[in-house]
Design a protein around this motif. Structure first.
Motif, PDB file in Angstrom:
ATOM      1  N   VAL A   1      12.004  42.401  -3.874  1.00 52.12           N
ATOM      2  CA  VAL A   1      12.644  41.092  -3.950  1.00 52.12           C
ATOM      3  C   VAL A   1      11.771  40.067  -3.228  1.00 52.12           C
ATOM      4  O   VAL A   1      11.271  40.330  -2.127  1.00 52.12           O
ATOM      5  N   GLY A   2      11.586  38.928  -3.864  1.00 48.01           N
ATOM      6  CA  GLY A   2      10.857  37.824  -3.250  1.00 48.01           C
ATOM      7  C   GLY A   2      11.640  36.539  -3.400  1.00 48.01           C
ATOM      8  O   GLY A   2      12.770  36.528  -3.920  1.00 48.01           O
ATOM      9  N   GLU A   3      11.045  35.430  -2.940  1.00 47.72           N
ATOM     10  CA  GLU A   3      11.698  34.122  -3.037  1.00 47.72           C
ATOM     11  C   GLU A   3      10.684  33.086  -3.491  1.00 47.72           C
ATOM     12  O   GLU A   3       9.518  33.113  -3.064  1.00 47.72           O
ATOM     13  N   VAL A   4      11.130  32.187  -4.361  1.00 45.16           N
ATOM     14  CA  VAL A   4      10.269  31.121  -4.857  1.00 45.16           C
ATOM     15  C   VAL A   4      10.980  29.778  -4.735  1.00 45.16           C
ATOM     16  O   VAL A   4      12.211  29.706  -4.654  1.00 45.16           O
ATOM     17  N   GLU A   5      10.183  28.707  -4.685  1.00 40.84           N
ATOM     18  CA  GLU A   5      10.699  27.357  -4.853  1.00 40.84           C
ATOM     19  C   GLU A   5      10.414  26.922  -6.279  1.00 40.84           C
ATOM     20  O   GLU A   5       9.447  27.376  -6.901  1.00 40.84           O
TER      21      GLU A   5
ATOM     22  N   LEU B   1      12.293  29.325 -14.832  1.00 43.18           N
ATOM     23  CA  LEU B   1      12.050  28.460 -13.683  1.00 43.18           C
ATOM     24  C   LEU B   1      10.900  27.510 -14.009  1.00 43.18           C
ATOM     25  O   LEU B   1       9.848  27.944 -14.483  1.00 43.18           O
ATOM     26  N   ARG B   2      11.104  26.228 -13.737  1.00 51.37           N
ATOM     27  CA  ARG B   2      10.051  25.246 -13.960  1.00 51.37           C
ATOM     28  C   ARG B   2       9.251  25.049 -12.666  1.00 51.37           C
ATOM     29  O   ARG B   2       9.788  24.818 -11.598  1.00 51.37           O
ATOM     30  N   HIS B   3       7.932  25.200 -12.766  1.00 47.65           N
ATOM     31  CA  HIS B   3       6.996  25.013 -11.653  1.00 47.65           C
ATOM     32  C   HIS B   3       7.358  25.853 -10.426  1.00 47.65           C
ATOM     33  O   HIS B   3       7.510  25.339  -9.317  1.00 47.65           O
ATOM     34  N   PRO B   4       7.516  27.181 -10.587  1.00 45.00           N
ATOM     35  CA  PRO B   4       7.838  27.997  -9.413  1.00 45.00           C
ATOM     36  C   PRO B   4       6.629  28.133  -8.482  1.00 45.00           C
ATOM     37  O   PRO B   4       5.473  28.095  -8.917  1.00 45.00           O
TER      38      PRO B   4
ATOM     39  N   ARG C   1       0.825  -1.205   0.000  1.00 47.09           N
ATOM     40  CA  ARG C   1       0.000   0.000   0.000  1.00 47.09           C
ATOM     41  C   ARG C   1       0.860   1.255   0.000  1.00 47.09           C
ATOM     42  O   ARG C   1       1.950   1.279   0.567  1.00 47.09           O
ATOM     43  N   ARG C   2       0.345   2.290  -0.644  1.00 50.60           N
ATOM     44  CA  ARG C   2       0.972   3.604  -0.559  1.00 50.60           C
ATOM     45  C   ARG C   2       0.381   4.312   0.647  1.00 50.60           C
ATOM     46  O   ARG C   2      -0.826   4.481   0.740  1.00 50.60           O
ATOM     47  N   SER C   3       1.235   4.714   1.571  1.00 54.34           N
ATOM     48  CA  SER C   3       0.761   5.208   2.859  1.00 54.34           C
ATOM     49  C   SER C   3       1.343   6.581   3.158  1.00 54.34           C
ATOM     50  O   SER C   3       2.454   6.914   2.762  1.00 54.34           O
ATOM     51  N   ARG C   4       0.578   7.370   3.907  1.00 55.10           N
ATOM     52  CA  ARG C   4       1.071   8.673   4.349  1.00 55.10           C
ATOM     53  C   ARG C   4       1.785   8.582   5.690  1.00 55.10           C
ATOM     54  O   ARG C   4       2.149   9.607   6.268  1.00 55.10           O
ATOM     55  N   SER C   5       1.983   7.367   6.202  1.00 54.72           N
ATOM     56  CA  SER C   5       2.887   7.239   7.346  1.00 54.72           C
ATOM     57  C   SER C   5       4.327   7.135   6.861  1.00 54.72           C
ATOM     58  O   SER C   5       5.255   7.134   7.663  1.00 54.72           O
ATOM     59  N   TRP C   6       4.520   7.011   5.552  1.00 50.43           N
ATOM     60  CA  TRP C   6       5.816   7.197   4.904  1.00 50.43           C
ATOM     61  C   TRP C   6       5.638   8.321   3.888  1.00 50.43           C
ATOM     62  O   TRP C   6       4.814   8.204   2.972  1.00 50.43           O
ATOM     63  N   ILE C   7       6.375   9.395   4.050  1.00 51.31           N
ATOM     64  CA  ILE C   7       6.274  10.526   3.113  1.00 51.31           C
ATOM     65  C   ILE C   7       7.656  10.830   2.558  1.00 51.31           C
ATOM     66  O   ILE C   7       8.593  11.111   3.309  1.00 51.31           O
ATOM     67  N   LYS C   8       7.774  10.758   1.241  1.00 55.96           N
ATOM     68  CA  LYS C   8       9.056  11.084   0.609  1.00 55.96           C
ATOM     69  C   LYS C   8       9.091  12.579   0.298  1.00 55.96           C
ATOM     70  O   LYS C   8       8.157  13.140  -0.254  1.00 55.96           O
ATOM     71  N   ILE C   9      10.179  13.199   0.697  1.00 57.89           N
ATOM     72  CA  ILE C   9      10.330  14.651   0.564  1.00 57.89           C
ATOM     73  C   ILE C   9      11.560  14.914  -0.286  1.00 57.89           C
ATOM     74  O   ILE C   9      12.683  14.613   0.117  1.00 57.89           O
ATOM     75  N   ARG C  10      11.340  15.440  -1.475  1.00 60.05           N
ATOM     76  CA  ARG C  10      12.448  15.753  -2.358  1.00 60.05           C
ATOM     77  C   ARG C  10      12.904  17.187  -2.129  1.00 60.05           C
ATOM     78  O   ARG C  10      12.159  18.040  -1.677  1.00 60.05           O
ATOM     79  N   HIS C  11      14.149  17.445  -2.477  1.00 64.10           N
ATOM     80  CA  HIS C  11      14.677  18.796  -2.344  1.00 64.10           C
ATOM     81  C   HIS C  11      14.075  19.702  -3.417  1.00 64.10           C
ATOM     82  O   HIS C  11      13.992  19.334  -4.587  1.00 64.10           O
ATOM     83  N   HIS C  12      13.642  20.869  -2.994  1.00 65.46           N
ATOM     84  CA  HIS C  12      13.166  21.872  -3.937  1.00 65.46           C
ATOM     85  C   HIS C  12      14.206  22.979  -4.001  1.00 65.46           C
ATOM     86  O   HIS C  12      14.666  23.487  -2.975  1.00 65.46           O
ATOM     87  N   LEU C  13      14.552  23.369  -5.179  1.00 66.52           N
ATOM     88  CA  LEU C  13      15.476  24.470  -5.346  1.00 66.52           C
ATOM     89  C   LEU C  13      14.759  25.776  -5.016  1.00 66.52           C
ATOM     90  O   LEU C  13      13.547  25.909  -5.215  1.00 66.52           O
ATOM     91  N   SER C  14      15.487  26.738  -4.500  1.00 64.64           N
ATOM     92  CA  SER C  14      14.902  28.045  -4.193  1.00 64.64           C
ATOM     93  C   SER C  14      15.707  29.138  -4.895  1.00 64.64           C
ATOM     94  O   SER C  14      16.893  28.959  -5.201  1.00 64.64           O
ATOM     95  N   GLN C  15      15.052  30.248  -5.149  1.00 60.07           N
ATOM     96  CA  GLN C  15      15.698  31.340  -5.884  1.00 60.07           C
ATOM     97  C   GLN C  15      15.105  32.666  -5.439  1.00 60.07           C
ATOM     98  O   GLN C  15      13.885  32.821  -5.372  1.00 60.07           O
ATOM     99  N   GLU C  16      15.966  33.622  -5.115  1.00 63.04           N
ATOM    100  CA  GLU C  16      15.511  34.983  -4.887  1.00 63.04           C
ATOM    101  C   GLU C  16      15.291  35.641  -6.245  1.00 63.04           C
ATOM    102  O   GLU C  16      16.067  35.423  -7.189  1.00 63.04           O
ATOM    103  N   VAL C  17      14.235  36.447  -6.339  1.00 61.45           N
ATOM    104  CA  VAL C  17      13.846  37.028  -7.626  1.00 61.45           C
ATOM    105  C   VAL C  17      13.489  38.497  -7.445  1.00 61.45           C
ATOM    106  O   VAL C  17      13.090  38.935  -6.357  1.00 61.45           O
ATOM    107  N   VAL C  18      13.636  39.246  -8.528  1.00 62.79           N
ATOM    108  CA  VAL C  18      13.224  40.646  -8.559  1.00 62.79           C
ATOM    109  C   VAL C  18      11.909  40.716  -9.324  1.00 62.79           C
ATOM    110  O   VAL C  18      11.778  40.149 -10.412  1.00 62.79           O
ATOM    111  N   ILE C  19      10.911  41.385  -8.756  1.00 62.18           N
ATOM    112  CA  ILE C  19       9.596  41.493  -9.386  1.00 62.18           C
ATOM    113  C   ILE C  19       9.572  42.718 -10.293  1.00 62.18           C
ATOM    114  O   ILE C  19       9.837  43.846  -9.852  1.00 62.18           O
ATOM    115  N   GLY C  20       9.251  42.458 -11.579  1.00 62.21           N
ATOM    116  CA  GLY C  20       9.224  43.546 -12.549  1.00 62.21           C
ATOM    117  C   GLY C  20       7.850  43.817 -13.126  1.00 62.21           C
ATOM    118  O   GLY C  20       7.688  44.728 -13.940  1.00 62.21           O
TER     119      GLY C  20
END
Length: 822
Positions: free
Chosen positions: A786-790, A800-803, A690-709
């Motif tokens: 300035v903001g930050e996204v994953e 950026l893919r899927h920010p 079974r696929r269970s939420r008592s095991w949760i896989k967490i992958r690393h997400h890249l982060s980036q500071e950005v300037v809003i234009g």
């Protein structure tokens, strides 16, 4: 139970509840804001089917379909309501007919997982039903529930809806009704109260209307009961009209066609008092169902239920026709199952049997002798082993007493085709037997699956659906194997071994880990998942088997593990769960290297590959020790057993787990160059297959500071605010465009955007290379924020893919912003 695929694909044929369903376009994204696909939707409905179906069963279902997805903040997807079934509907979908003024509509009845899966296949994301059910004769019954829809007007929060819900609850309790709350998945809250079928829809509507008026009279600043939308801003509209027989409400646990895949989620009153009350998305909903069952179950047990139009027999029931349903489903000339003739005579015997039934899907059948027959329940998820976790029990037709001794093969084409074996049997001590509740202690055989005695309660939740509850903890030596499917082991027939299926983790993030749980964190290895069946005897090569997640035997491909595992084992035998990995020169798992070891069958090629690319077995769990299954032991206990019985060698490793420190685990994983971590609850059982939420896989997400234009206007609920922000990175004196972000914003973020952006408005865009499509309706601002996204990764075009938005960085200036990831 179903066989819904976990991943996308163009076309797949699956069997669900004995029904053949063609699934197409599984990788189609139905929720673009989150990347949620049709496969995800099907997986969600399969996960919550046990709790959703009882609330929808025997009710005409109106579907709200988004064939091409729900759209984005910049524009909604095409949606349409569908009431009448069309010609493409599978003939096995059960249906109900309603006479309208000038025509008759035929509606599906969401009575089984196959129908729910078919609805997911046609992108029917929302399922709406009335407050009444069809009766056994196919005609509408009186309503079995009252509903109030608490809809927040402009400027009203969910917490204010919760306050009105508490006010409504006080009135309903004075009327003898105890309502239960559901956060709607959209904006507000639904309140349901069970009725006894003695009042018509018109009468219930009148009562609900008067209740809404009373709330408005007592709390005019908070509540409005008038249908005019102009009166709703600043107040909660109590919509009483959905009690009309022609009106519908979204089914509890149904998805919503919102920008994110939110759910109409049953809640507790304690949750409604929480200051952090929020709507629930589909991943959170699956976790809640797995851990806590159905908070709305009381709505089903408070009345007699809608009955089953198919006419399933009630519990017990002596008489000449007690086995009529049983006989009608079987052909006596082809099946070896017992087919006694004559009248059933009521008796007072107390025999029981639990049979392991390998049909299209493995399940267990519980049968209790009662009034001359075996009252029967199918247990799709097996016999409960934890008093804290109830399991579904589906009432099936009564069986003859002779079935208590039956073992054999039911031929293909027959009802229940597959292999039946006795898991345990004996006599039971009865405490209570009612139409809606049975309590008994089952006294099994010394070597049976119950490992002695166990006390169970069976509680009816509506129609055929019951819950089975373990009333006392099982003996510590219990060895119930809910996921076995065959045998593996030595050639000696007497030495049969259980064949297990690996437990699967759910993709999530650190925010998906409830704070009230204790978690351990393991590294996520980039390799091949394998179960190792090991016996520590003289001939190691004959005493190891390596089976992949799909059951493929890959033992010959990894002779170094075959040679090493028995010597590392400090027990007579064990079944280990782990990952086969190949390491690069820096000691990091390299899936590309591992691919050179995969699929080899020639012995000389294998030997050469072993010398060039040796592998390791990263053991992280143990399912069995010395013939004793450990599935029902906690993760913490299993890890202790693993450390005790497995000696670390060059090719066999037991990687450490981090107890309770997600930040440290993620840092270690990133420093090691790994994919991420797998979080596991310390008190969790091993849920094989079974696929269970008592095991949760967490992958690393890249982060980036950005300037809003700049920003683009939103639509729908974001009308008047920003639908997305246009981002850039300073590059050689210019602002290089890297994409736009429209997800991850909280409500307070959206409220704040215009206040920040409007004072910075400028006529000219600051970007040197923004695409025409993205600049189409953009509003430009001076690039000072300035903001930050994953995000997932960088595209070849430098976007950026899927920010996803994380928040503003007032501590940073545009000059501080640099590209932080390759």
């Amino acid at each position: 139970m179903s066989e819904v695929p976990e991943h996308g694909g163009s076309r797949q044929v699956v069997m669900v509840g004995g029904r053949r369903i063609t699934l197409t376009h599984l990788d189609k994204v139905l929720y673009p804001e989150t990347g949620t696909t049709k496969a995800d939707v099907l997986g969600y409905y399969a996960a919550v089917a046990d709790v959703l179906i009882p609330h929808a069963a025997n009710r005409p279902a109106t579907r709200k379909r988004w064939v091409h997805g729900v759209g984005t903040a910049e524009g909604p997807g095409h949606v349409f309501f569908q009431k009448n079934l069309d010609s493409s509907t599978p003939d096995w979908v059960r249906r109900g007919r309603l006479q309208h003024t000038h025509h008759v509509n035929e509606y599906p009845l969401v009575n089984d997982l196959a129908t729910l899966t078919w609805l997911g296949q046609i992108s029917a994301l929302e399922i709406h039903v009335p407050q009444w059910q069809f009766g056994p004769d196919g005609s509408p019954r009186n309503p079995d529930r009252l509903v109030l829809d608490l809809d927040p007007g402009e400027g009203v929060s969910l917490s204010e809806c919760a306050e009105v819900a508490r006010l409504a609850r006080a009135i309903l309790r004075d009327m003898g009704l105890d309502p239960l709350p559901v956060t709607s998945g959209s904006k507000g809250i639904h309140l349901y109260a069970a009725l006894d079928l003695s009042h018509t829809s018109e009468q219930v509507s009148q009562v609900a209307h008067e209740l809404a008026r009373a709330l408005e009279a007592d709390h005019p600043d908070q509540v409005v009961s008038d249908m005019q939308k102009a009166k709703r801003p600043g107040r909660v509209f109590v919509d009483w009209s959905q009690n009309n027989s022609s009106k519908t409400t979204i089914t509890p646990y149904s998805l919503r066609g919102t920008l994110r895949p939110m759910v109409a989620m049953p809640r507790t009153w304690r949750e409604l008092a929480s200051p952090g009350l929020a709507q629930v998305d589909f991943r959170q909903a699956m976790h809640r169902v797995e851990r806590g069952g159905d908070p709305l179950a009381g709505l089903l047990t408070a009345h007699s239920g809608g009955g089953d139009p198919a006419g399933v027999a009630a519990v017990g029931g002596p008489g000449a026709d007690a086995l009529a349903v049983y006989r009608s489903k079987r052909d006596a000339s082809t099946t070896p199952e017992p087919m006694p003739a004559g009248v059933v005579t009521a008796g007072d015997g107390r025999s029981f049997v639990i049979q392991e039934h390998h049909a299209r899907n493995l399940h267990y059948d519980l049968r209790l002798e009662h009034e001359g027959v075996l009252a029967s329940w199918a247990l799709p998820r097996g016999v409960p082993t934890d008093p804290a976790k109830n399991r579904l029990a589906v009432r099936t037709e009564d069986h003859p007493l002779e079935y208590g001794a039956y073992e054999g093969v039911i031929p293909a084409g027959e009802y229940g085709a597959g292999t039946v074996s006795i898991w345990d049997r004996g006599a039971y001590d009865l405490e209570k037997w009612r139409d809606d509740e049975v309590i008994a202690t089952l006294n099994g055989e010394p070597r049976g699956g119950l490992n002695g005695s166990a006390r169970f309660a069976l509680i009816r939740t509506g129609g055929k659906n019951w819950l089975i509850h373990l009333m006392k903890p099982r003996p510590s030596s219990g060895s119930y194997p809910p996921a076995r499917s065959g045998s593996v082991g030595s050639s000696a027939g007497a030495d049969r071994r259980i064949r297990y299926r690996p437990m699967l983790a759910t993709l999530g993030s650190v925010t998906d880990l409830p704070e009230d749980d204790a978690w351990a964190f393991e590294m996520k290895w980039d390799g091949i998942r394998a179960l190792a069946y090991v016996r520590a005897e003289d001939d190691p090569a004959a005493e190891v088997r390596l089976l992949t997640r799909n059951g493929n035997d890959v033992t010959p491909a990894y002779p170094e593990l075959v040679a090493t595992l028995p010597g590392a084992l400090r027990a007579d035998s064990a079944v280990l769960d782990g990952e086969i990995v190949a390491l690069d020169r820096a000691g990091r798992p390299d899936f590309g290297l591992l691919q050179t070891r995969m699929g080899l069958t020639d012995r000389r090629q294998i030997d050469a590959a072993v010398a060039a690319t040796p592998v390791r077995f990263m053991a992280f769990d143990v399912l069995e020790r010395d013939g004793e299954p450990l599935l029902d032991r906690t993760y913490a206990v299993r890890r202790a057993v693993l450390a005790d019985i497995l000696e670390v060698t060059g090719a066999v490793q037991v990687p450490p787990a981090f107890d309770g420190d997600s930040a440290e685990a993620m840092r270690s994983s990133r420093n090691l160059g790994l994919e991420g971590v797998v979080a596991k609850t310390l008190d969790g059982r091993y849920q094989a297959g079974r696929r269970s939420r008592s095991w949760i896989k967490i992958r690393h997400h890249l982060s980036q500071e950005v300037v809003i234009g700049g920003w683009r206007p939103g639509n729908g609920r974001r009308s008047g605010s920003a639908g997305s922000l246009l981002m850039g990175i300073p590059d050689g004196g210019r602002l290089r465009y890297i994409g736009r972000v429209g997800t991850g914003f909280r409500d307070r973020d959206l409220d704040d955007l215009r206040a920040r952006l409007d004072p910075l408005e400028t006529a000219d865009g600051p970007f040197a290379d923004v695409p025409v499509a993205d600049a189409r309706d953009a509003r430009w601002v001076r690039p000072v924020l300035v903001g930050e996204v994953e995000f997932a990764d960088w595209t070849a075009a430098g976007r950026l893919r899927h920010p996803s938005w994380r928040g503003w960085r007032p501590d940073k200036t545009p000059a501080d912003v640099v590209r932080e990831a390759p």
